[in-house]
Scaffold this active site. Structure first.
Site, short mmCIF file in Angstrom:
data_model
loop_
_atom_site.label_atom_id
_atom_site.label_comp_id
_atom_site.label_asym_id
_atom_site.label_seq_id
_atom_site.Cartn_x
_atom_site.Cartn_y
_atom_site.Cartn_z
N ALA A 9 43.25 49.24 -9.67
CA ALA A 9 42.58 50.13 -8.72
C ALA A 9 43.01 51.55 -9.04
O ALA A 9 44.08 51.77 -9.62
CB ALA A 9 42.92 49.77 -7.28
N SER A 10 42.18 52.51 -8.66
CA SER A 10 42.42 53.89 -9.09
C SER A 10 43.54 54.58 -8.32
O SER A 10 44.25 55.41 -8.87
CB SER A 10 41.14 54.71 -8.97
OG SER A 10 40.14 54.19 -9.82
N THR A 11 43.69 54.28 -7.04
CA THR A 11 44.67 54.99 -6.23
C THR A 11 45.55 54.00 -5.47
O THR A 11 45.22 52.83 -5.33
CB THR A 11 43.98 55.91 -5.20
OG1 THR A 11 43.30 55.10 -4.22
CG2 THR A 11 42.97 56.82 -5.88
N GLN A 14 44.00 52.08 -2.60
CA GLN A 14 43.09 50.97 -2.88
C GLN A 14 43.89 49.72 -3.20
O GLN A 14 45.04 49.79 -3.65
CB GLN A 14 42.17 51.33 -4.05
CG GLN A 14 41.23 52.48 -3.74
CD GLN A 14 40.41 52.90 -4.94
OE1 GLN A 14 40.88 52.84 -6.07
NE2 GLN A 14 39.18 53.33 -4.70
#
Length: 208
Positions: A9-11, A14
């Site tokens: 996940a990007s962050t 998330q």
């Protein structure tokens, strides 16, 4: 052959493990078992992904890198995608993505000709989906930048809210004659902030 699941996940906000159940179900239906799962919260547009490279380091030739979607593996530029593909090829790892049905054939034992044919088709489609994922990333970044520019032009985007409590304390310290070095160490404020607050203090002082 070991199946190694990669979840990204990007962050940090998330959930990188969101697709775990889908990957497990995919393997269950094919009577396979996930040997190890690697999760991380990093941008797909960056090669700085320690868990992905730990997966590759742990892998042996013939192992499977299992992902939910190709964009979980790459939103990379063309050059960096080529570097990642080379690293995967060097380890002899097969990429299988739930959203790429042709890659599912990589799980089956085929004759040499059929295996090479599916490998070629799969490689072409992986490149196409990786390019689409990169374009989607660039499009979203461009729209975001346009939205910010428009908001600034219309005066809807303000700067970071001032920490008035901290700044009042800093001005009190300035008024009491404390040195800038002492104030910086005590508050963590930058010297540019101290300069701005010093000017504010001077302008607010009554003229004698």
């Amino acid at each position: 052959m070991y199946v190694r699941a990669y979840l990204r996940a990007s962050t940090m906000e998330q959930d990188a493990g969101r697709a775990r159940a889908d990957l497990e179900q995919f393997c269950h239906e094919r009577e396979l078992r996930i040997a190890a799962t690697y999760e991380e919260n990093e941008s797909g547009a960056s090669l700085r992904r320690p868990q992905l490279f730990r997966l590759l380091s742990d892998s042996q030739p013939g192992d499977v890198l299992l992902i939910e979607q190709v964009d979980r593996l790459s939103r990379l530029s063309e050059d960096e995608w080529e570097k990642l593909k080379a690293a995967i090829k060097d380890r002899g790892v097969k990429i299988v993505a739930l959203d790429l049905p042709t890659s599912h054939m990589m799980l089956k034992t085929e004759d040499v000709f059929t295996g090479r044919m599916f490998e070629a088709i799969n490689a072409m489609l992986l490149d196409m989906l990786a390019a689409i994922a990169r374009k989607d990333y660039e499009d979203r970044r461009r729209r975001q930048a346009q939205g910010i520019a428009k908001a600034k032009a219309e005066g809807r985007m303000k700067g970071r809210r001032e920490d008035t409590k901290r700044n009042d304390a800093i001005m009190a310290m300035l008024a009491n004659g404390q040195s800038w070095n002492t104030i910086v160490q005590a508050t963590g404020a930058s010297r540019s902030t101290l300069s701005r607050l010093s000017q504010r203090l001077k302008s607010s002082s009554p003229v004698s």
